[in-house]
Motif scaffolding. Structure first.
Motif, PDB file in Angstrom:
ATOM      1  N   ASN A 713      58.780  29.006  33.523  1.00 47.61           N
ATOM      2  CA  ASN A 713      58.461  30.120  34.410  1.00 47.61           C
ATOM      3  C   ASN A 713      57.875  31.252  33.573  1.00 47.61           C
ATOM      4  O   ASN A 713      58.522  31.744  32.649  1.00 47.61           O
ATOM      5  N   THR A 714      56.646  31.620  33.878  1.00 49.35           N
ATOM      6  CA  THR A 714      55.960  32.688  33.153  1.00 49.35           C
ATOM      7  C   THR A 714      55.898  33.925  34.038  1.00 49.35           C
ATOM      8  O   THR A 714      55.374  33.879  35.162  1.00 49.35           O
ATOM      9  N   THR A 715      56.428  35.016  33.539  1.00 50.23           N
ATOM     10  CA  THR A 715      56.450  36.277  34.276  1.00 50.23           C
ATOM     11  C   THR A 715      55.628  37.331  33.536  1.00 50.23           C
ATOM     12  O   THR A 715      55.138  37.101  32.438  1.00 50.23           O
ATOM     13  N   ASP A 716      55.506  38.496  34.175  1.00 50.50           N
ATOM     14  CA  ASP A 716      54.726  39.605  33.593  1.00 50.50           C
ATOM     15  C   ASP A 716      53.294  39.176  33.302  1.00 50.50           C
ATOM     16  O   ASP A 716      52.721  39.494  32.252  1.00 50.50           O
ATOM     17  N   LEU A 717      52.694  38.437  34.225  1.00 49.57           N
ATOM     18  CA  LEU A 717      51.316  37.994  34.050  1.00 49.57           C
ATOM     19  C   LEU A 717      50.377  39.192  33.948  1.00 49.57           C
ATOM     20  O   LEU A 717      50.583  40.219  34.583  1.00 49.57           O
ATOM     21  N   LEU A 718      49.347  39.045  33.141  1.00 50.68           N
ATOM     22  CA  LEU A 718      48.344  40.094  32.996  1.00 50.68           C
ATOM     23  C   LEU A 718      47.287  39.911  34.084  1.00 50.68           C
ATOM     24  O   LEU A 718      46.453  39.019  34.017  1.00 50.68           O
ATOM     25  N   LEU A 719      47.341  40.762  35.097  1.00 49.23           N
ATOM     26  CA  LEU A 719      46.415  40.685  36.214  1.00 49.23           C
ATOM     27  C   LEU A 719      45.834  42.061  36.509  1.00 49.23           C
ATOM     28  O   LEU A 719      46.454  43.087  36.220  1.00 49.23           O
ATOM     29  N   ASN A 720      44.646  42.052  37.086  1.00 50.23           N
ATOM     30  CA  ASN A 720      43.994  43.314  37.461  1.00 50.23           C
ATOM     31  C   ASN A 720      44.395  43.689  38.882  1.00 50.23           C
ATOM     32  O   ASN A 720      44.117  42.954  39.837  1.00 50.23           O
ATOM     33  N   ARG A 721      45.034  44.835  39.027  1.00 53.21           N
ATOM     34  CA  ARG A 721      45.465  45.311  40.341  1.00 53.21           C
ATOM     35  C   ARG A 721      44.502  46.397  40.824  1.00 53.21           C
ATOM     36  O   ARG A 721      44.150  47.323  40.081  1.00 53.21           O
ATOM     37  N   THR A 722      44.115  46.291  42.085  1.00 58.23           N
ATOM     38  CA  THR A 722      43.213  47.280  42.679  1.00 58.23           C
ATOM     39  C   THR A 722      43.965  48.587  42.938  1.00 58.23           C
ATOM     40  O   THR A 722      45.097  48.581  43.443  1.00 58.23           O
ATOM     41  N   ILE A 723      43.342  49.722  42.557  1.00 57.49           N
ATOM     42  CA  ILE A 723      43.956  51.032  42.769  1.00 57.49           C
ATOM     43  C   ILE A 723      42.959  51.944  43.479  1.00 57.49           C
ATOM     44  O   ILE A 723      41.775  51.614  43.627  1.00 57.49           O
ATOM     45  N   SER A 724      43.427  53.102  43.876  1.00 59.16           N
ATOM     46  CA  SER A 724      42.564  54.083  44.538  1.00 59.16           C
ATOM     47  C   SER A 724      41.480  54.545  43.575  1.00 59.16           C
ATOM     48  O   SER A 724      41.758  54.831  42.404  1.00 59.16           O
ATOM     49  N   PRO A 725      40.233  54.647  44.063  1.00 63.91           N
ATOM     50  CA  PRO A 725      39.134  55.063  43.180  1.00 63.91           C
ATOM     51  C   PRO A 725      39.105  56.558  42.898  1.00 63.91           C
ATOM     52  O   PRO A 725      38.114  57.062  42.360  1.00 63.91           O
ATOM     53  N   VAL A 726      40.181  57.256  43.220  1.00 61.12           N
ATOM     54  CA  VAL A 726      40.189  58.696  43.022  1.00 61.12           C
ATOM     55  C   VAL A 726      40.014  59.060  41.554  1.00 61.12           C
ATOM     56  O   VAL A 726      39.502  60.131  41.215  1.00 61.12           O
ATOM     57  N   HIS A 727      40.437  58.152  40.657  1.00 60.15           N
ATOM     58  CA  HIS A 727      40.295  58.414  39.225  1.00 60.15           C
ATOM     59  C   HIS A 727      38.947  57.937  38.678  1.00 60.15           C
ATOM     60  O   HIS A 727      38.697  58.050  37.484  1.00 60.15           O
ATOM     61  N   GLY A 728      38.114  57.395  39.545  1.00 63.10           N
ATOM     62  CA  GLY A 728      36.856  56.834  39.082  1.00 63.10           C
ATOM     63  C   GLY A 728      36.997  55.414  38.601  1.00 63.10           C
ATOM     64  O   GLY A 728      36.038  54.832  38.079  1.00 63.10           O
ATOM     65  N   ILE A 729      38.175  54.842  38.751  1.00 66.29           N
ATOM     66  CA  ILE A 729      38.452  53.476  38.315  1.00 66.29           C
ATOM     67  C   ILE A 729      39.067  52.726  39.486  1.00 66.29           C
ATOM     68  O   ILE A 729      39.947  53.250  40.187  1.00 66.29           O
ATOM     69  N   THR A 730      38.631  51.506  39.713  1.00 66.92           N
ATOM     70  CA  THR A 730      39.080  50.769  40.892  1.00 66.92           C
ATOM     71  C   THR A 730      40.160  49.744  40.589  1.00 66.92           C
ATOM     72  O   THR A 730      40.751  49.189  41.522  1.00 66.92           O
TER      73      THR A 730
END
Length: 1008
Positions: A713-730
Motif C-alpha cells: 500500500n503506497t500512500t502520500d502519492l505525489l499528485l497535482n491538485r487543482t486550486i483557485s487561480p487567485v494566486h495565478g497558479i491553478t
C-alpha cells in the motif's frame, strides 16, 4: 676405468651446473636413492632431494563422475594454487616444507574439500554437490549473508545469462529470468531503451524505477554504462525488509550489482568475443505502391496527384521501410586479467561493444575499463577500489518514424541520386523521412565511477569491523546536431542547430560498522550506517537557426539570426542513518530488524526527515528435530516480513516558491517582469510504501524453489491538485492519494536427468501482479463516493495505467442500415458501443476501460541440456494481460489519403467483416463527431527469447597451446514470437520506430 666413468661424468655434470640458479627445482623429479654413495652427499643432490614435489590429480563430480573444469586447488596457508583444465586435471608444485600440508579444493555449487598432500604425488578427488546451496553467500546490501539465514525476498541472476548472451545492457540479462521483474522496452535498436520495474507499479506520477547499487554504492548513472561481462552477480531485493535499508529510495525494489574480483592464485587471462548478425524481426505489412494507388483510387479518385500517377505508371514505387533498414551487426570483445596473493588480489578488464543496428545510421559504441583491487595491509586493515571508466558514442540519427507512413508513390532521390527535400512536390507538408541521415550529429558521453573502501577489523573486539566507503561518479555529455539546407528541417529556416553540454556529479561517503559473532547456537549479525550523499547536475543548451551558410554547422551559432540559450542546475543532499540486526538461533529461528532514517534536502522543511522501519521472521523448518522428511527435503523455510519504504520522488526545488519571467510591453518598450509559477510547500515529502511479504523456500534432492505472496500500500502519492487561480497558479503538487499493489511469485528449478554423460535441468518462474487506485484527491460526490480523475484516466478501484475510450463494437452491417441511419451513419462505417443506451455518444457516459497497459502476468522458462562437452540452453519468455493502442491500425483521418497504412481486412458488401470498416474517408466517424482514432489490441506474447549451443574443446587439443579453456558457442535471440498483436512488435512502445531485431551470434571464450 669403465666402472668409474659414470661416476666421473656425474661429478663433471654437478660441477658444471652446480651454480645454475633453480636447477634443483628443475631436477626435482630425480630420485637420489639409486645414485652412487659418493654422490648422495653432494650439495646439489641434497638440494634436489629437498626440492618441490609435483602433485597431479583429477577432480570429478561425485554425482555424475564427470571431470570438473575450473576447480580451485590451493595449498592451505599459502598463495600457491592452480585450477583444473577441461579434463578436470591439475598439476601443482608443492615445496618440501609443505609435504605434510593440506590441499583445499573448492568449486561453486560443490562442497569444499580438504585433503592431505599425497605422498605418491597423485590424487583423485570427487566433490559432492552442494544441493541445498544454503551455504551460498548472497549480497543483501551493506554486507552479505548465507542464503539459509535470509529472511527477505531476494532473487539472483544465473551466471550463464550474464556471460553467454549478447547483452547490450544489464536489463536484457534480467528480462524473464527473475519473477516479478518487468522490463519495459520503449524502443529497440542499437542501444535499446529499457526500464526496469519490480513487483508492478506503486506510484501514479512519480518514478517506479528501482534503486541500483553497484559494489555497495547507490548508482545514479545509466545502467547501459555497466559492462555485463564485468558483473559477478546480480541480486534483487523485492520485499520491504530487504529494501528498507535504503529507506526513502527503496520502495520500488533494489538491484544489487557486484563486479568481478581477483582470487588468490596464478594470473588468469580471459577473453570473450561475440559477433552477431541482426535482422528485422517483423516489419509491418505496409501497402505497396500499386496497393496504395488502388486504395487511394477507391477512396479519393480525384485527389491523385501527377507525381503519384507517374510513379505508379513507371512501376518504380518506393519501399521506404526497406530504404531505412539494413542487415545489422554487432561485435563485443572483453579481455580480463585476474589473480592475486594472500595480500593483493586484482581484476583488470577492458571491453569494446560496437553495434550497427538494423536501421540505417543507428550505431552504438561503448568502451569500458575496470580495475578492481583488494590489498590486505595487515591483519586488521584492508584497502580496495572498484574503478570503472566508460565512453559511449551514439552519434548519428536513424530515419524518422515517418518512413512507415510515407506515401510509396513518391520519389526519395533526384536524378543525381541526392535526397530530395520534398519527395512529394504537390504536398510539401511531408519532408523526406530519410533527412536525418544528412544531419551532422554528435552524441557522446564520458563517465568515471570509482568506489573505494577501507576495512578495519577492530583487534580488541572480535567480530567488530568498520568499513569506510567513498564513491565518486562524474559524467559528461556532449550532444549536438545540425540540419543543413539540404534537409527539410534546415531548408525552411536557413539551417538549424542544437548543442547541449551537460555534467553530473555524485559523491557518497558511508561509515559502516558490522558485528558478527557466534555464541553457541546463537548468531548475531549487526550493521550500523551513517552516510552522506550529494548529487549535482547542470547543462547548457543553445538552439540556433538562420545560419549564413552550412559549412561550420553548429560552430557558427554565433552568426545565426535566432539564438535561444537555456540552462539547468540541480543540487541535492541526502543524510542517512541505518541500524540492522540479524539474529539466528541454531539456524532454525531467524529475525531481522531494520530501521533507517533519511534526511533529504528536496523535501519540505517540515518533512526533511523520515523513518523507515521493518521486521522479518524466518523459520528453517527442515532443521527441526521433529521434521519427518529430512531424507527427502533439503530445505523448507517459512519467511514473513513487513516494513515501510519510501519513494524519493521530489525534485531538487519542488518545495519552494518560484517565479517565472513575464515581460510586459508598455509605450513600445519591453519591461521585464515576473509572475508566480509555483507555490512553496513545507510539508511536501516522499511517497511511503508499506509492504507485507510471506514466502516459502523449499527443496528436494533434485527440485527446489520458492513462492512469495505480497501486498503493498503506497500512500502520500505525489499528485497535482487543482486550486483557485487567485494566486495565478491553478495546481499544486501534494502528498495525497493511495494505491494498492498485490501479487504472487513462484520459481522452480529441477534436475530432470543427471546421468553420467547427459544432464537436463529446467528453471522456471511465474509472477502475477495487480495494482489499483484506492484514493486520489479525497473529493466526494453527492453519493459519498470519491470522484475519479477522468482527464488523466485515473479511476478508483482500477489499475494505474488503463486505456479509456469509446469501445468499437464492430462495423454497421447491411441489415443494420436503419439503425445506422439514426446515428447519421451507414453500413460499412464504424460502430461504437452505446454504453448507457441513450442513442447518443457522450465522453462522460459512453467511454469504458479497455484493458490495462501493464501486464498482469510474466513468466520465463529455461531448459538446459548437456551431453559431454556440448550444452544447449533454450529460454522462452511470456507476457500476458496487457492491452495497448496499435497506432499502425489507425486509419488516415485526413479527407484525402496522404499516408501509407498497413493492409487491413476492409469491409465490403462482399466481405461484410467486423474486423475493419470500409475504405471510405468518413468510415471511421460515428454521428458526424466521434472518430476511431484508436485501435486497441491484446499485446500479450510468448517469445522464444534465446537459444544457445556451446562446445568446450577437449583438453587434449588445448594442452600443447597452454590454453586452460576454450569454448565456442552460437546463440539466437528473439527467434520466434506467438502473439495476436498486429503491429510491429508487442514488446516495444514505439510501433513506428526502430523495429525489434533477431540476432544470430557466434561467440568464443578463452582462458589461459
Amino acid at each position: 676405468m669403465r666402472k668409474s666413468l659414470p661416476l666421473i661424468l656425474a661429478w663433471l655434470f654437478l660441477a658444471v651446473f652446480n651454480t645454475v640458479p633453480g636447477l634443483a627445482q628443475v631436477l626435482a623429479i630425480a630420485r637420489p636413492d639409486n645414485l652412487p654413495e659418493a654422490l648422495k652427499n653432494h650439495s646439489l643432490v641434497k638440494r634436489i632431494a629437498a626440492a618441490d614435489q609435483n602433485v597431479t590429480g583429477t577432480i570429478t563430480s561425485k554425482t555424475t563422475g564427470e571431470p570438473l573444469p575450473g576447480v580451485t586447488i590451493v595449498l592451505k596457508g599459502t598463495t600457491n594454487g592452480t585450477t583444473t583444465g577441461l579434463d578436470g586435471k591439475f598439476s601443482l608444485s608443492v615445496p618440501s616444507a609443505n609435504a605434510n600440508g593440506t590441499l583445499v579444493i573448492s568449486f561453486i555449487g560443490y562442497l569444499t574439500k580438504e585433503v592431505p598432500v599425497p605422498a605418491s604425488g597423485n590424487i583423485a578427488v570427487a566433490l559432492e554437490d552442494d544441493s541445498k546451496t544454503l551455504g551460498e553467500v548472497v549480497v543483501v546490501g551493506y554486507g552479505t549473508q548465507k542464503k539459509s539465514d535470509i529472511t527477505g525476498a531476494v532473487a539472483s541472476i544465473s551466471k550463464d545469462r550474464l556471460e553467454m548472451l549478447p547483452n547490450v545492457n544489464v536489463a536484457q540479462a534480467i528480462q524473464g529470468a527473475v519473477p516479478g521483474v518487468m522490463i519495459q522496452t520503449g524502443s529497440a535498436g542499437a542501444a535499446p531503451s529499457q526500464a526496469l520495474m519490480i513487483r508492478g507499479r506503486n506510484s501514479i506520477k512519480a518514478s517506479n524505477d528501482p534503486l541500483i547499487v553497484v559494489d555497495g554504492i547507490p548508482y545514479s548513472g545509466q545502467i547501459s554504462d555497466i559492462n555485463p561481462n564485468d558483473i559477478k552477480s546480480i541480486e534483487i531485493l523485492k520485499d520491504a525488509s530487504s529494501a528498507a535499508i535504503y529507506g526513502s529510495r527503496g520502495a520500488n525494489g533494489v538491484i544489487l550489482i557486484t563486479s568481478k574480483e581477483g582470487v588468490e592464485g596464478k594470473a588468469t587471462i580471459s577473453y570473450d568475443g561475440k559477433y552477431s548478425i541482426q535482422e528485422v524481426s517483423n516489419m509491418p505489412d505496409l501497402m505497396t505502391g500499386p496497393e496504395f494507388y488502388q486504395f487511394k483510387l477507391q477512396r479519393e479518385p480525384n485527389n491523385i496527384t501527377q507525381t503519384e500517377k507517374e510513379v505508379y505508371e513507371s512501376g518504380e514505387w518506393t519501399d521506404w521501410a526497406d530504404l531505412a533498414t539494413r542487415t545489422g551487426s554487432s561485435q563485443q570483445h572483453n579481455l580480463s586479467v585476474s589473480g592475486g596473493t594472500a595480500s593483493v588480489k586484482y581484476y583488470v578488464a577492458g571491453g569494446l561493444l560496437d553495434v550497427k543496428g538494423v536501421q540505417v545510421n543507428d550505431n552504438y559504441k561503448r568502451l569500458t575499463s575496470r580495475v578492481n583491487l583488494d590489498i590486505k595491509i595487515n591483519k586488521w586493515l584492508k584497502l580496495g577500489t572498484r574503478t570503472n571508466l566508460s565512453y559511449e558514442d551514439k552519434s548519428g540519427q536513424a530515419p524518422s518514424t515517418g518512413v512507415h507512413r510515407m506515401n510509396p508513390l513518391t520519389r526519395p532521390f533526384d536524378e543525381n541520386g541526392n535526397q530530395k527535400i520534398y519527395p512529394w512536390p504537390e504536398d510539401i507538408y511531408f519532408e523526406n523521412p530519410l533527412e536525418n541521415l544528412l544531419f551532422e550529429d554528435k552524441d557522446k558521453s564520458y563517465q568515471v565511477v570509482t568506489n573505494n573502501y577501507a576495512i578495519v577489523e577492530v583487534p580488541f573486539v572480535p567480530g567488530l569491523s568498520y568499513r569506510a566507503n567513498s564513491g565518486i561518479r562524474m559524467r559528461a555529455e556532449d550532444n549536438a546536431y545540425y540540419a543543413g539546407r539540404n534537409t527539410g528541417t534546415g531548408f525552411e529556416v536557413g539551417g538549424q542547430s542544437s548543442t547541449n553540454r551537460a555534467e553530473s556529479k555524485n559523491i557518497i561517503f558511508e561509515n559502516i560498522f558490522s558485528y558478527t559473532r557466534d555464541f553457541g547456537k546463537h548468531n548475531i549479525f549487526a550493521t550500523g550506517l551513517y552516510s552522506f550523499e550529494e548529487n549535482e547536475s547542470g547543462s547548457n543548451r543553445l538552439n540556433a537557426r538562420g545560419f549564413p551558410h552550412d559549412f561550420l554547422s553548429w560552430y557558427a551559432a554565433t552568426q545565426a539570426k535566432i539564438i535561444t540559450p537555456s540552462y539547468t542546475y540541480d543540487k541535492t543532499s541526502l543524510i542517512s542513518q541505518m541500524l540492522r540486526l540479524n539474529y539466528s538461533y541454531d539456524s532454525r529461528y531467524l529475525i531481522t530488524l531494520t530501521g533507517r532514517r533519511d534526511g533529504f534536502s528536496g523535501f519540505g522543511s517540515e518533512r526533511k526527515w523520515g523513518v523507515f522501519p521493518s521486521v522479518a521472521l524466518g523459520w528453517n523448518i527442515a532443521n527441526e528435530k521433529f521434521f519427518p522428511w529430512k531424507d527427502k527435503m533439503n530445505e523448507l523455510k517459512l519467511r514473513t516480513s513487513i516494513g515501510l519504504n519510501g519513494n524519493q520522488a521530489v525534485g531538487a526545488y519542488e518545495t519552494i516558491s518560484k517565479l517565472g519571467s513575464y515581460d510586459i510591453i508598455a509605450n513600445k518598450a519591453t519591461l521585464p517582469g515576473y509572475v508566480p509559477i509555483a507555490l512553496g510547500q513545507n510539508n511536501l515529502g516522499w511517497e511511503s510504501s508499506r509492504t507485507m511479504n510471506i514466502g516459502l523456500d523449499w527443496g528436494f534432492n533434485r527440485v527446489f524453489g520458492d513462492i512469495n505472496l505480497y501486498k503493498t500500500n503506497t500512500t502520500d502519492l505525489l499528485l497535482n491538485r487543482t486550486i483557485s487561480p487567485v494566486h495565478g497558479i491553478t495546481a499544486i503538487t501534494q502528498n495525497i492519494g493511495e494505491t494498492e499493489n498485490r501479487g504472487v511469485e513462484v520459481s522452480v528449478t529441477t534436475t530432470n536427468i543427471d546421468a553420467s554423460r547427459f544432464k537436463w535441468t529446467t528453471s522456471g518462474n511465474f509472477s502475477y501482479n495487480q495494482n489499483r487506485i484506492l484514493s486520489l484527491y479525497g473529493t466526494l460526490d453527492e453519493n459519498g463516493n470519491e470522484i475519479n480523475d477522468v482527464a488523466n484516466a485515473w479511476f478508483i478501484g482500477q489499475p494505474i495505467r488503463i486505456n479509456y475510450n469509446y469501445v468499437m463494437a464492430g462495423v454497421w452491417q447491411l441489415n443494420e442500415a436503419e439503425q445506422a441511419k439514426q446515428w447519421k451513419s451507414q453500413p460499412g462505417f464504424v460502430k461504437f458501443k452505446d454504453v448507457n443506451g441513450d442513442g447518443l455518444l457522450s465522453a462522460t457516459e459512453d467511454r469504458e476501460i479497455i484493458g490495462q497497459q501493464d501486464p498482469k502476468a510474466l513468466w520465463g522458462l529455461t531448459n538446459s541440456f548437456s551431453y559431454g562437452n556440448f550444452k544447449l540452453t533454450v529460454f522462452v519468455h511470456g507476457v500476458h494481460g496487457v492491452t495497448k493502442a496499435n497506432e499502425l491500425m489507425v486509419d488516415d483521418v485526413y479527407e484525402t489519403v496522404r499516408r501509407n497504412t498497413i493492409k487491413k481486412n476492409w469491409w465490403t458488401s462482399e466481405n461484410p467483416t467486423n474486423d475493419f470498416y470500409m475504405n471510405h474517408k468518413n468510415a471511421n466517424i460515428l454521428g458526424g463527431d466521434e472518430s476511431s482514432n484508436f485501435y486497441y489490441e491484446n499485446a500479450s506474447f510468448v517469445r522464444l527469447k534465446d537459444v544457445s549451443l556451446s562446445y568446450d574443446l577437449p583438453p587434449g587439443l588445448l594442452g600443447k597451446a597452454h590454453i586452460d579453456r576454450l569454448r565456442v558457442y552460437v546463440t539466437g535471440r528473439n527467434l520466434y514470437t506467438i502473439t495476436d498483436w498486429r503491429g510491429m512488435d508487442p514488446e516495444i512502445n514505439d510501433q513506428r520506430g526502430t523495429p525489434m531485431q533477431k540476432e544470430y551470434v557466434l561467440g568464443l571464450t578463452l582462458g589461459f
